[in-house]
Design a protein around this motif. Sequence first.
Motif: not given
Length: 374
Positions: A346-353, A330-337
């Motif tokens: 990267d804000l939503y990849r949950a790497r700091n759990l 699936a293509a990455a969703p379009a985020y605001s600037s």
Amino acid sequence: MTAAALPSCAETWEPRPRDFQGNFVRGGRRRLQRRRRRWTLGAAGLVAIALPAFASPPLTAWNSLTVGTATAADQTVLPMPFEQVGASFPGSAYYYLEAEKPVLKVGEGIHSDAGDAASGPVARAFRIDNSGVDRSRALQCLTAAIYYEAASEPDGGQRAVAQVVLNRVAHPAYPKTVCGVVYQGSERPTGCQFSFTCDGSLARAPQRYFWQRAEDVARAALSGYVYAPIGLATHYHTIQVNPYWAPSLRYLTTIGAHRFYAFNGAAGNPASFRFAYLGGEPLAAPHRRDDSAASALANAALDPLAVQRAFEVTAPVRGETVTPPAAPVAAAPAYSSDVRERGGEDLYRARNLPEATVRPEYANSGKWIAQPTS
């Protein structure tokens, strides 16, 4: 005492007749005679009625009596002309007795060229032993598919629809849950795999009798019942339409108002199916509308011809398991600037759990304290 000195009541007194006792005796005799005559007449009448019955032969003997050379068994009673089909009633030349037509039950009188024999490889039993949410959701979704797709079909037609759903659950190209298969593509107005999930049919409240009938078929299918006549079919359509993919798939049979098909080649190979249930049923409801490019790409991957081609590329060697085709990315969703400046995806990849840790007292949980000896 003189007569004039008697009381007034004595003036109406009459002396008792001398023959009173004789009259009493003669009246009693007459009554006794009448009573005896009545008993005599009653007994005579009873004998007159009962004597012929005792004198007549028994029923079995009467049936065996013959008159001349004809026996009672040879005598057949023919129906009157107006009691025969096609004959007219007395005095009428226009009205005829019609043959009685039996009332058809639900599902009867519908053509089906499927017998009990299988038309190819047969699916294996598919059992959902999970109790609770998974089984109740699977039963709800499968019942809805049977009801809205084949409510007026014969029993074989409803069992065939249920088997198609379970065959898809076992096929690697489709979701691994019953609800996932039934509501796949329902997020798009024209991309649903089962038309009732996106054409507005769900707005029509089901009728109790037909819903319970579909539920019985669904419960049997989830308990291991296999409908052999359709084999490993994964597709079907009504006889009123002719979809573009029908000539490219392998036609199996027609049951009621549906024609059933299976994949050709490796996609329809029995080794490609895995009849094992892992649970994880989603909500028994259509998906939210999604007209994004990613949804369109996923919908294109469900095209039966595309699935068939994907399996031909990765055709398995005999004895090997099938590797399912890779799902489209699936293509990455379009985020605001603003979100892109803060990191975007990267804000939503949950790497700091935090990492999972096991307390020391539970470190040996599940291990043998001592190996058992035979």
